[in-house]
Design a protein around this motif. Structure first.
Motif, PDB file in Angstrom:
ATOM      1  N   PRO A  75      10.482  -4.648 -24.319  1.00  0.00           N
ATOM      2  CA  PRO A  75      10.413  -4.119 -22.952  1.00  0.00           C
ATOM      3  C   PRO A  75       9.162  -4.690 -22.268  1.00  0.00           C
ATOM      4  CG  PRO A  75      10.491  -2.319 -24.567  1.00  0.00           C
ATOM      5  CD  PRO A  75      10.373  -3.604 -25.326  1.00  0.00           C
ATOM      6  N   VAL A  76       9.310  -5.070 -21.024  1.00  0.00           N
ATOM      7  CA  VAL A  76       8.198  -5.645 -20.276  1.00  0.00           C
ATOM      8  C   VAL A  76       8.080  -4.935 -18.932  1.00  0.00           C
ATOM      9  CG1 VAL A  76       7.343  -7.708 -19.084  1.00  0.00           C
ATOM     10  CG2 VAL A  76       8.400  -7.914 -21.349  1.00  0.00           C
ATOM     11  N   LYS A  77       6.861  -4.552 -18.606  1.00  0.00           N
ATOM     12  CA  LYS A  77       6.596  -3.958 -17.298  1.00  0.00           C
ATOM     13  C   LYS A  77       5.799  -4.965 -16.476  1.00  0.00           C
ATOM     14  CE  LYS A  77       4.681   0.026 -14.904  1.00  0.00           C
ATOM     15  NZ  LYS A  77       4.069   1.351 -15.062  1.00  0.00           N
ATOM     16  N   VAL A  78       6.310  -5.271 -15.307  1.00  0.00           N
ATOM     17  CA  VAL A  78       5.641  -6.186 -14.388  1.00  0.00           C
ATOM     18  C   VAL A  78       5.133  -5.369 -13.208  1.00  0.00           C
ATOM     19  CG1 VAL A  78       6.003  -8.087 -12.768  1.00  0.00           C
ATOM     20  CG2 VAL A  78       7.056  -8.163 -15.036  1.00  0.00           C
ATOM     21  N   VAL A  79       3.858  -5.515 -12.894  1.00  0.00           N
ATOM     22  CA  VAL A  79       3.266  -4.883 -11.713  1.00  0.00           C
ATOM     23  C   VAL A  79       2.511  -5.970 -10.964  1.00  0.00           C
ATOM     24  CG1 VAL A  79       1.710  -3.113 -10.818  1.00  0.00           C
ATOM     25  CG2 VAL A  79       3.015  -2.666 -12.905  1.00  0.00           C
ATOM     26  N   TRP A  80       2.911  -6.215  -9.747  1.00  0.00           N
ATOM     27  CA  TRP A  80       2.236  -7.238  -8.961  1.00  0.00           C
ATOM     28  C   TRP A  80       0.906  -6.718  -8.435  1.00  0.00           C
ATOM     29  CZ3 TRP A  80       6.374  -9.666  -5.197  1.00  0.00           C
ATOM     30  CH2 TRP A  80       7.345 -10.323  -5.958  1.00  0.00           C
ATOM     31  N   THR A  81      -0.063  -7.605  -8.392  1.00  0.00           N
ATOM     32  CA  THR A  81      -1.329  -7.257  -7.738  1.00  0.00           C
ATOM     33  C   THR A  81      -1.063  -7.236  -6.233  1.00  0.00           C
ATOM     34  OG1 THR A  81      -2.022  -9.553  -7.449  1.00  0.00           O
ATOM     35  CG2 THR A  81      -2.673  -8.453  -9.525  1.00  0.00           C
ATOM     36  N   ARG A  82      -1.953  -6.673  -5.484  1.00  0.00           N
ATOM     37  CA  ARG A  82      -1.792  -6.647  -4.028  1.00  0.00           C
ATOM     38  C   ARG A  82      -1.731  -8.080  -3.491  1.00  0.00           C
ATOM     39  NH1 ARG A  82       0.516  -2.955  -2.124  1.00  0.00           N
ATOM     40  NH2 ARG A  82      -0.880  -1.415  -2.939  1.00  0.00           N
ATOM     41  N   GLU A  83      -2.536  -8.966  -4.072  1.00  0.00           N
ATOM     42  CA  GLU A  83      -2.531 -10.364  -3.638  1.00  0.00           C
ATOM     43  C   GLU A  83      -1.181 -11.029  -3.901  1.00  0.00           C
ATOM     44  OE1 GLU A  83      -6.608  -8.938  -4.198  1.00  0.00           O
ATOM     45  OE2 GLU A  83      -4.887  -8.966  -5.559  1.00  0.00           O
ATOM     46  N   GLU A  84      -0.606 -10.783  -5.083  1.00  0.00           N
ATOM     47  CA  GLU A  84       0.720 -11.336  -5.396  1.00  0.00           C
ATOM     48  C   GLU A  84       1.775 -10.777  -4.444  1.00  0.00           C
ATOM     49  OE1 GLU A  84       0.483 -12.054 -10.198  1.00  0.00           O
ATOM     50  OE2 GLU A  84       0.682  -9.999  -9.463  1.00  0.00           O
ATOM     51  N   ASP A  85       1.659  -9.489  -4.171  1.00  0.00           N
ATOM     52  CA  ASP A  85       2.588  -8.821  -3.271  1.00  0.00           C
ATOM     53  C   ASP A  85       2.556  -9.484  -1.894  1.00  0.00           C
ATOM     54  OD1 ASP A  85       4.326  -7.019  -2.110  1.00  0.00           O
ATOM     55  OD2 ASP A  85       3.138  -5.256  -2.587  1.00  0.00           O
ATOM     56  N   ILE A  86       1.364  -9.718  -1.379  1.00  0.00           N
ATOM     57  CA  ILE A  86       1.232 -10.323  -0.054  1.00  0.00           C
ATOM     58  C   ILE A  86       1.738 -11.763  -0.055  1.00  0.00           C
ATOM     59  CG2 ILE A  86      -0.474 -11.129   1.646  1.00  0.00           C
ATOM     60  CD1 ILE A  86      -2.015  -8.494   0.991  1.00  0.00           C
ATOM     61  N   LYS A  87       1.449 -12.514  -1.114  1.00  0.00           N
ATOM     62  CA  LYS A  87       1.902 -13.909  -1.192  1.00  0.00           C
ATOM     63  C   LYS A  87       3.422 -14.015  -1.254  1.00  0.00           C
ATOM     64  CE  LYS A  87      -2.131 -15.875  -3.464  1.00  0.00           C
ATOM     65  NZ  LYS A  87      -2.658 -16.412  -4.731  1.00  0.00           N
ATOM     66  N   GLN A  88       4.081 -13.018  -1.843  1.00  0.00           N
ATOM     67  CA  GLN A  88       5.534 -13.041  -2.001  1.00  0.00           C
ATOM     68  C   GLN A  88       6.241 -12.155  -0.978  1.00  0.00           C
ATOM     69  OE1 GLN A  88       7.030 -15.141  -4.114  1.00  0.00           O
ATOM     70  NE2 GLN A  88       4.970 -15.832  -4.576  1.00  0.00           N
ATOM     71  N   ASP A  89       5.509 -11.713   0.020  1.00  0.00           N
ATOM     72  CA  ASP A  89       6.085 -10.783   0.984  1.00  0.00           C
ATOM     73  C   ASP A  89       7.201 -11.439   1.797  1.00  0.00           C
ATOM     74  OD1 ASP A  89       6.466  -8.420   2.252  1.00  0.00           O
ATOM     75  OD2 ASP A  89       4.445  -8.257   3.062  1.00  0.00           O
ATOM     76  N   ARG A  90       7.985 -10.607   2.388  1.00  0.00           N
ATOM     77  CA  ARG A  90       9.052 -11.033   3.282  1.00  0.00           C
ATOM     78  C   ARG A  90       8.813 -10.338   4.606  1.00  0.00           C
ATOM     79  NH1 ARG A  90      13.378 -13.475   0.800  1.00  0.00           N
ATOM     80  NH2 ARG A  90      12.906 -13.926  -1.350  1.00  0.00           N
ATOM     81  N   PHE A  91       9.441 -10.836   5.627  1.00  0.00           N
ATOM     82  CA  PHE A  91       9.105 -10.386   6.966  1.00  0.00           C
ATOM     83  C   PHE A  91      10.340  -9.927   7.721  1.00  0.00           C
ATOM     84  CE2 PHE A  91       6.380 -13.702   5.379  1.00  0.00           C
ATOM     85  CZ  PHE A  91       5.134 -13.113   5.485  1.00  0.00           C
ATOM     86  N   ARG A  92      10.092  -9.203   8.801  1.00  0.00           N
ATOM     87  CA  ARG A  92      11.188  -8.889   9.716  1.00  0.00           C
ATOM     88  C   ARG A  92      11.587 -10.211  10.342  1.00  0.00           C
ATOM     89  NH1 ARG A  92      12.917  -4.426  12.367  1.00  0.00           N
ATOM     90  NH2 ARG A  92      11.046  -3.241  11.869  1.00  0.00           N
ATOM     91  N   SER A  93      12.854 -10.391  10.569  1.00  0.00           N
ATOM     92  CA  SER A  93      13.348 -11.650  11.114  1.00  0.00           C
ATOM     93  C   SER A  93      12.846 -11.870  12.542  1.00  0.00           C
ATOM     94  CB  SER A  93      14.877 -11.649  11.103  1.00  0.00           C
ATOM     95  OG  SER A  93      15.354 -12.852  11.632  1.00  0.00           O
ATOM     96  N   ALA A  94      12.222 -13.013  12.758  1.00  0.00           N
ATOM     97  CA  ALA A  94      11.830 -13.391  14.117  1.00  0.00           C
ATOM     98  C   ALA A  94      13.100 -13.594  14.934  1.00  0.00           C
ATOM     99  CB  ALA A  94      11.012 -14.673  14.088  1.00  0.00           C
ATOM    100  N   THR A  95      13.032 -13.289  16.199  1.00  0.00           N
ATOM    101  CA  THR A  95      14.222 -13.414  17.032  1.00  0.00           C
ATOM    102  C   THR A  95      13.861 -13.940  18.411  1.00  0.00           C
ATOM    103  OG1 THR A  95      16.168 -12.243  17.890  1.00  0.00           O
ATOM    104  CG2 THR A  95      14.119 -11.002  17.821  1.00  0.00           C
ATOM    105  N   CYS A  96      14.797 -14.651  18.987  1.00  0.00           N
ATOM    106  CA  CYS A  96      14.691 -15.100  20.374  1.00  0.00           C
ATOM    107  C   CYS A  96      16.010 -14.705  21.019  1.00  0.00           C
ATOM    108  CB  CYS A  96      14.483 -16.616  20.429  1.00  0.00           C
ATOM    109  SG  CYS A  96      14.347 -17.240  22.121  1.00  0.00           S
ATOM    110  N   GLN A  97      15.935 -14.036  22.169  1.00  0.00           N
ATOM    111  CA  GLN A  97      17.154 -13.533  22.787  1.00  0.00           C
ATOM    112  C   GLN A  97      17.162 -13.815  24.282  1.00  0.00           C
ATOM    113  OE1 GLN A  97      18.442  -9.673  21.461  1.00  0.00           O
ATOM    114  NE2 GLN A  97      17.301  -9.852  19.554  1.00  0.00           N
ATOM    115  N   ARG A  98      18.358 -14.086  24.783  1.00  0.00           N
ATOM    116  CA  ARG A  98      18.540 -14.317  26.210  1.00  0.00           C
ATOM    117  C   ARG A  98      19.669 -13.404  26.679  1.00  0.00           C
ATOM    118  NH1 ARG A  98      18.448 -19.445  29.727  1.00  0.00           N
ATOM    119  NH2 ARG A  98      19.556 -18.705  31.560  1.00  0.00           N
ATOM    120  N   VAL A  99      19.433 -12.700  27.774  1.00  0.00           N
ATOM    121  CA  VAL A  99      20.422 -11.782  28.322  1.00  0.00           C
ATOM    122  C   VAL A  99      20.669 -12.132  29.792  1.00  0.00           C
ATOM    123  CG1 VAL A  99      20.914  -9.370  28.907  1.00  0.00           C
ATOM    124  CG2 VAL A  99      19.731  -9.922  26.775  1.00  0.00           C
ATOM    125  N   GLU A 100      21.929 -12.174  30.153  1.00  0.00           N
ATOM    126  CA  GLU A 100      22.329 -12.288  31.559  1.00  0.00           C
ATOM    127  C   GLU A 100      23.333 -11.169  31.796  1.00  0.00           C
ATOM    128  OE1 GLU A 100      23.694 -16.212  32.663  1.00  0.00           O
ATOM    129  OE2 GLU A 100      22.268 -17.142  31.262  1.00  0.00           O
TER     130      GLU A 100
END
Length: 192
Positions: A75-100
């Motif tokens: 059995p192996v337990k993996v715990v990311w450091t805060r630095e690892e967490d930030i380096k591997q983070d994901r983001f909200r999708s950037a968006t560009c929108q046009r409305v008429e």
């Protein structure tokens, strides 16, 4: 916030995973792929999580623990450091929108054209969910989404509605952050 973590135990005939995951099915499939076992031999034990916000839907941390367990046979337990967490983070999708939009003589909405460009939320989680180049999860709040867990519906009834969507090629990894794409889409429709 709780750091990314997972405990996995891969054996010849079974794999157990303890993780604060928001995507149990995907975690099961990934652990099965890593362990070489069919999904029914993989048990996902979902633990309480100290905040997820959508990041824990991507099972990269599950794969990491399962690989380490398979290699060591323990059995192996993996715990990311805060630095690892930030380096591997994901983001909200950037968006560009046009409305008429068009109004009639009484100021009633009679037409709406909306073009949205955003990164695909489902590309890494469930690519089979992308149909004809459209990631429906990226359109929350703009169209009725039958698979929406909260019954998300389009905000307005519009007699002449045209929605176009393009998946952007931005290289940043995205996840279904809090309110998924409904947040930015609702913002655009409410200020238009």
């Amino acid at each position: 916030m709780e750091p990314i973590n997972c405990t996995a135990y891969v054996r010849k005939d079974q794999c157990d995973v303890w993780a604060p995951t928001q995507g149990q099915t995907v975690a099961q499939l990934v652990a099965g792929e890593v362990s070489g076992l069919p999904p029914e031999k993989v048990n996902i034990h979902t633990t309480y999580m100290g905040c997820g916000l959508g990041r824990r839907a991507t099972p990269d941390f599950v794969a990491e623990a399962a690989i380490a367990s398979k290699v060591t046979g323990k059995p192996v337990k993996v715990v990311w450091t805060r630095e690892e967490d930030i380096k591997q983070d994901r983001f909200r999708s950037a968006t560009c929108q046009r409305v008429e939009a068009g109004l009639d003589g009484q100021g009633q909405l009679i037409g709406w054209y909306h073009k949205a460009v955003a990164g695909s939320i489902m590309k890494d989680i469930a690519p089979q969910a992308i149909k004809d180049g459209v990631d429906i999860m990226s359109l929350w709040g703009l169209v009725d989404v039958p698979v929406s867990p909260d019954g998300n519906r389009i905000l307005y009834e519009v007699p002449n509605l045209c929605i176009e969507f393009l998946i952007s090629g931005l290289p940043m990894p995205v996840d279904p952050w809090r309110s998924v794409q409904n947040g930015p889409n609702a913002f655009v429709t409410s200020v238009s």
